[in-house]
Design an enzyme around this catalytic site. Structure first.
Site, PDB file in Angstrom:
ATOM      1  N   HIS A 197     -19.030 -11.074  -7.932  1.00  0.00           N
ATOM      2  CA  HIS A 197     -19.364 -12.185  -7.038  1.00  0.00           C
ATOM      3  C   HIS A 197     -19.739 -11.662  -5.645  1.00  0.00           C
ATOM      4  CE1 HIS A 197     -18.830 -16.385  -5.459  1.00  0.00           C
ATOM      5  NE2 HIS A 197     -18.543 -15.707  -4.349  1.00  0.00           N
ATOM      6  N   GLU A 198     -18.908 -10.767  -5.125  1.00  0.00           N
ATOM      7  CA  GLU A 198     -19.173 -10.239  -3.779  1.00  0.00           C
ATOM      8  C   GLU A 198     -20.493  -9.476  -3.718  1.00  0.00           C
ATOM      9  OE1 GLU A 198     -17.639 -11.228  -1.199  1.00  0.00           O
ATOM     10  OE2 GLU A 198     -16.160 -12.254  -2.441  1.00  0.00           O
ATOM     11  N   HIS A 257     -23.334 -11.556  -3.017  1.00  0.00           N
ATOM     12  CA  HIS A 257     -23.521 -11.796  -1.573  1.00  0.00           C
ATOM     13  C   HIS A 257     -24.162 -10.568  -0.914  1.00  0.00           C
ATOM     14  CE1 HIS A 257     -21.420 -15.544  -1.678  1.00  0.00           C
ATOM     15  NE2 HIS A 257     -20.209 -15.039  -1.860  1.00  0.00           N
ATOM     16  N   HIS A 300     -23.943 -19.164  -2.236  1.00  0.00           N
ATOM     17  CA  HIS A 300     -23.296 -19.807  -3.377  1.00  0.00           C
ATOM     18  C   HIS A 300     -24.245 -20.692  -4.164  1.00  0.00           C
ATOM     19  CE1 HIS A 300     -19.179 -19.034  -1.453  1.00  0.00           C
ATOM     20  NE2 HIS A 300     -19.499 -18.094  -2.319  1.00  0.00           N
TER      21      HIS A 300
HETATM   22  N1  TQI Z   1     -14.410 -15.106  -0.182  1.00  0.00           N
HETATM   23  C1  TQI Z   1     -15.553 -15.838   0.057  1.00  0.00           C
HETATM   24  C2  TQI Z   1     -16.629 -15.541  -1.028  1.00  0.00           C
HETATM   25  O1  TQI Z   1     -16.927 -14.391  -1.267  1.00  0.00           O
HETATM   26  C3  TQI Z   1     -16.129 -15.514   1.383  1.00  0.00           C
HETATM   27  C4  TQI Z   1     -17.467 -16.136   1.519  1.00  0.00           C
HETATM   28  C5  TQI Z   1     -17.767 -17.416   1.459  1.00  0.00           C
HETATM   29  C6  TQI Z   1     -18.656 -15.465   1.696  1.00  0.00           C
HETATM   30  N2  TQI Z   1     -19.122 -17.602   1.632  1.00  0.00           N
HETATM   31  C7  TQI Z   1     -19.665 -16.429   1.768  1.00  0.00           C
HETATM   32  C8  TQI Z   1     -18.954 -14.139   1.799  1.00  0.00           C
HETATM   33  C9  TQI Z   1     -20.958 -16.067   1.927  1.00  0.00           C
HETATM   34  C10 TQI Z   1     -20.263 -13.759   1.987  1.00  0.00           C
HETATM   35  C11 TQI Z   1     -21.249 -14.728   2.053  1.00  0.00           C
HETATM   36  O2  TQI Z   1     -17.136 -16.483  -1.598  1.00  0.00           O
HETATM   37  S1  TQI Z   1     -13.252 -15.602  -1.208  1.00  0.00           S
HETATM   38  C12 TQI Z   1     -14.393 -16.306  -4.929  1.00  0.00           C
HETATM   39  C13 TQI Z   1     -14.521 -17.506  -5.798  1.00  0.00           C
HETATM   40  C14 TQI Z   1     -13.851 -15.396  -2.829  1.00  0.00           C
HETATM   41  C15 TQI Z   1     -13.974 -16.478  -3.645  1.00  0.00           C
HETATM   42  O3  TQI Z   1     -12.200 -14.660  -1.048  1.00  0.00           O
HETATM   43  O4  TQI Z   1     -12.933 -16.957  -0.994  1.00  0.00           O
HETATM   44  C16 TQI Z   1     -14.707 -15.052  -5.378  1.00  0.00           C
HETATM   45  C17 TQI Z   1     -14.155 -14.145  -3.261  1.00  0.00           C
HETATM   46  F1  TQI Z   1     -14.261 -18.581  -5.139  1.00  0.00           F
HETATM   47  F2  TQI Z   1     -15.711 -17.597  -6.333  1.00  0.00           F
HETATM   48  F3  TQI Z   1     -13.664 -17.428  -6.782  1.00  0.00           F
HETATM   49  C18 TQI Z   1     -14.587 -13.955  -4.558  1.00  0.00           C
HETATM   50 CL1  TQI Z   1     -15.208 -14.803  -7.005  1.00  0.00          CL
HETATM   51 ZN    ZN Z   2     -18.666 -16.244  -2.444  1.00  0.00          ZN
END
Ligand code: TQI
Ligand code: ZN
Ligand code: CA
Ligand code: ZN
Length: 483
Positions: free
Chosen positions: A226-227, A230, A236
Site C-alpha cells: 500500500h505504501e 503512495h 487512495h
Molecule cells: N497511513 C496512511 C496511509 O498510508 C497515511 C496516508 C494517508 C498517506 N494518506 C496518504 C500517505 C497519502 C501517503 C499519501 O494510507 S496508515 C493503511 C490502510 C495506513 C493505512 O498508517 O493509516 C495501510 C498504512 F488503511 F489501508 F489499511 C497502510 Cl494498508
Molecule cells: Zn494510504
C-alpha cells in the site's frame, strides 16, 4: 475467523457486531447507541472531511447538522455506498473500520500535480530494521511488495545497502524528523512520500506496531505494498477491492496479483510493462484467429508441455502440437478441442506419470486426468494436491521419474508433490531461482526427458541438467516444434 485477543481490531469487530444485530429502527431511535454513533461519525467526518462542500461543487455551503448530512453524503459517495445522508449501517461500518489518518481528497487516484518518477530504475534501501521480524523477512516482504507494482509498469527496483536510495525505507519510533511523528501501537501504521527529490518516495513504518509475515499483527507485505503505491504516486482509491483503498485488509504475499483498479491507476502514470523481467513476451493481445495463427511466432510462449505416451505435446492457446521425441520433422498442430473437448484452450500445465498410464492437465483451479487422449471423468480441484487456497492456477508442472515427484511452478515459487505418497512435500513452496539457478523469469511449461528438465520461459527453452544442477543450454522455444 481468527481473532486476536487484546487487539483493537477485535474491539472494532465487536462493536460492529453489536451494531449489526441491533434493530433496524436504530437510526430513528434516540437511544444511546445512536447518539454514540452520531458522535463517532461527527468526529470521523470532522477529521476526514474538514472543509465543507469542497467536493460538492455548485451547492451552497450549509451549516450545523445540515453540513453533517452533506459530509455523510460525501463520504457515502467516496466509498461507493448508497447516498442517503443518513448514518445507516453500511456507513457506520465504514466509519468503524480502521483506516488512514489523512483526509480523502477529491482526486483519489493520483496526487495533485501527478508527481511521478522520471526514470525507469529506482533504488531502494532498508536503512533501519524492526525487532519484530528478521531482516531477511523484512527484505522479502519489501521485495515482494515492490515486485507487485513493477510487474504492472516499466519500473525496475534495485536494492542497495549503502548511501542514499530513491526509496529510503525505515522503521521509526515517534518523532523521527519529518514532522509526521508516529503514534505508538495502532493508529498510523506507516507513511510514504509521493515521488520526488529528498524525502520523496521515502517510506516509514511505525516501529511500535507488531509487524509480521503472517496474519497476526500487521502484515508487512500488505502495508508495504500500500505504501509503495503512495511512493510511486497513487493516492487512495474508492474501489473497496483496491490495494489503495484506505482500510487495512490482509493480503497474502504469495500469488498476490495487483487488483485491477491499482493496475489502472499506476499504468495511468507509467504505462504498462511490456516485457516481464526475463519474460519478454507480448501479453496475450491481439487475439489470434485460430484459422490463421502464426504458428511459428517465436515470441509466443507455450502454455504447457508434456509427454503423452510416446509423443511430446506442446500447448499454446487453442492449439497443441504432437511430436515424436526424437523427430523435429512432421510436427502436427491441431486444435485442443478436437482431442480434449473439455480443455478447450489455454491449458496452464500438464504432466504424465507414465508408469501409472495417467496424464494430468491443469487449467485454473481444476485438473483433468487422462489415459492417453481419453479423459477420465469430470474435472477435480487442484486443492486435492494440497495447494494452499491462494494458489489459483499453476504455471507449469513436471514429473521427475527417478524421484517420483512432481514439481509445480507458481509465480516465482515451486512445490514438490510426492507421487508415491500422493502428498505435498513439506518445506515447500521454495524459490525457483534459488533451486534452479540460471532459469530466469516465470516458467510457462516444463518437461523431463532423459534426466534433464526443459524449462520453457517466454521465447526461451532452458535445458537444466539435474546432475550438474545447472542450465547447460538455452534455445528458442519454437525450435521445439520445428520452427
Ligand atoms: N497511513 C496512511 C496511509 O498510508 C497515511 C496516508 C494517508 C498517506 N494518506 C496518504 C500517505 C497519502 C501517503 C499519501 O494510507 S496508515 C493503511 C490502510 C495506513 C493505512 O498508517 O493509516 C495501510 C498504512 F488503511 F489501508 F489499511 C497502510 Cl494498508
Ligand atoms: Zn494510504
Ligand atoms: Ca502507530
Ligand atoms: Zn516519517
Amino acid at each position: 475467523m481468527k481473532v486476536l485477543p487484546a487487539s483493537g481490531l477485535v474491539l472494532l469487530l465487536i462493536t460492529a457486531l453489536k451494531f449489526s444485530t441491533a434493530a433496524p429502527s436504530l437510526l430513528a431511535a434516540t437511544s444511546r447507541t445512536s447518539r454514540t454513533n452520531y458522535r463517532l461519525a461527527q468526529a470521523y467526518l470532522e477529521k476526514f472531511y474538514p472543509k465543507e462542500g469542497e467536493h460538492l461543487v455548485g451547492e451552497m455551503v450549509a451549516r450545523g447538522s445540515n453540513s453533517m448530512i452533506r459530509k455523510i453524503k460525501e463520504l457515502q459517495a467516496f466509498f461507493g455506498l448508497q447516498v442517503t445522508g443518513k448514518l445507516d449501517q453500511q456507513t457506520m461500518n465504514v466509519i468503524k473500520k480502521p483506516r488512514c489518518g489523512v483526509p480523502d481528497v477529491a482526486n483519489y487516484r493520483l496526487f495533485p500535480g501527478e508527481p511521478k518518477w522520471k526514470k525507469n530504475t529506482l533504488t531502494y534501501r532498508v536503512s533501519k530494521y524492526t525487532s519484530s521480524m528478521s531482516s531477511t523477512e523484512v527484505d522479502k516482504a519489501v521485495e515482494m511488495a515492490l515486485q507487485a507494482w513493477s510487474s504492472a509498469i516499466p519500473l525496475n527496483f534495485v536494492k542497495v545497502n549503502l548511501g542514499e536510495a530513491d526509496i529510503m525505507i525505515s522503521f521509526e519510533t515517534g518523532d523521527h524528523g519529518d514532522s509526521y511523528p508516529f503514534d505508538g501501537p495502532r493508529g498510523t501504521l506507516a507513511h510514504a512520500f509521493a515521488p520526488g527529490e529528498g524525502l520523496g518516495g521515502d517510506t516509514h513504518f511505525d516501529n511500535a506496531e507488531k509487524w509480521t509475515m503472517g496474519m497476526n499483527g500487521f502484515n508487512l507485505f500488505t502495508v508495504a505494498a500500500h505504501e509503495f503505491g503512495h511512493a510511486l504516486g497513487l493516492a487512495h482509491s474508492t474501489d473497496p477491492s483496491a490495494l489503495m483503498y484506505p482500510t487495512y485488509k490482509y493480503q497474502h504475499p504469495y500469488g498476490f496479483h495487483l487488483p485491477k483498479d491499482d493496475v489502472k491507476g499506476i499504468q495511468a502514470l507509467y504505462g504498462p510493462r511490456k516485457t516481464l523481467p526475463g519474460h519478454p513476451t507480448v501479453p496475450h493481445l491481439p487475439p489470434k484467429k485460430p484459422s490463421n495463427p502464426d504458428l511459428c511466432d517465436s515470441n509466443s510462449p507455450f502454455d504447457a508441455v508434456t509427454m503423452l505416451g510416446k509423443e511430446l505435446l506442446f500447448f499454446r492457446d487453442r492449439i497443441f502440437w504432437r511430436r515424436q521425441v526424437h523427430l523435429t520433422a512432421g510436427v502436427r498442430p491441431s486444435t485442443i478441442t478436437s482431442s480434449f473437448p473439455q480443455l478447450m484452450s489455454n491449458v496452464d500445465a500438464a504432466y504424465e506419470v507414465a508408469d501409472r498410464g495417467a496424464a494430468y492437465f491443469f487449467k485454473g483451479p481444476h485438473y483433468w486426468v487422462t489415459r492417453g487422449f481419453q479423459m477420465q471423468g469430470p474435472p477435480r480441484t487442484i486443492y486435492d494436491f494440497g495447494f494452499p487456497r491462494y494458489v489459483q492456477r499453476i504455471d507449469a508442472a513436471v514429473y521427475l521419474k527417478e524421484a517420483q515427484k512432481t514439481l509445480f511452478f507458481v509465480g516465482n515459487q515451486y512445490y514438490s508433490y510426492d507421487e508415491r505418497k500422493r502428498k505435498m512435500d513439506k518445506d515447500y513452496p521454495k524459490n525457483i531461482q534459488e533451486e534452479f539457478s540460471g532459469v530466469n523469469g516465470q516458467i510457462d511449461a516444463a518437461v523431463e526427458l532423459n534426466g534433464n528438465i526443459y524449462f520453457f520461459s517466454g521465447p526461451k527453452a532452458y535445458k537444466y541438467d539435474t546432475e550438474k544442477e545447472d542450465v547447460v543450454s538455452v534455445v528458442k522455444s519454437s525450435s521445439w516444434i520445428g520452427c
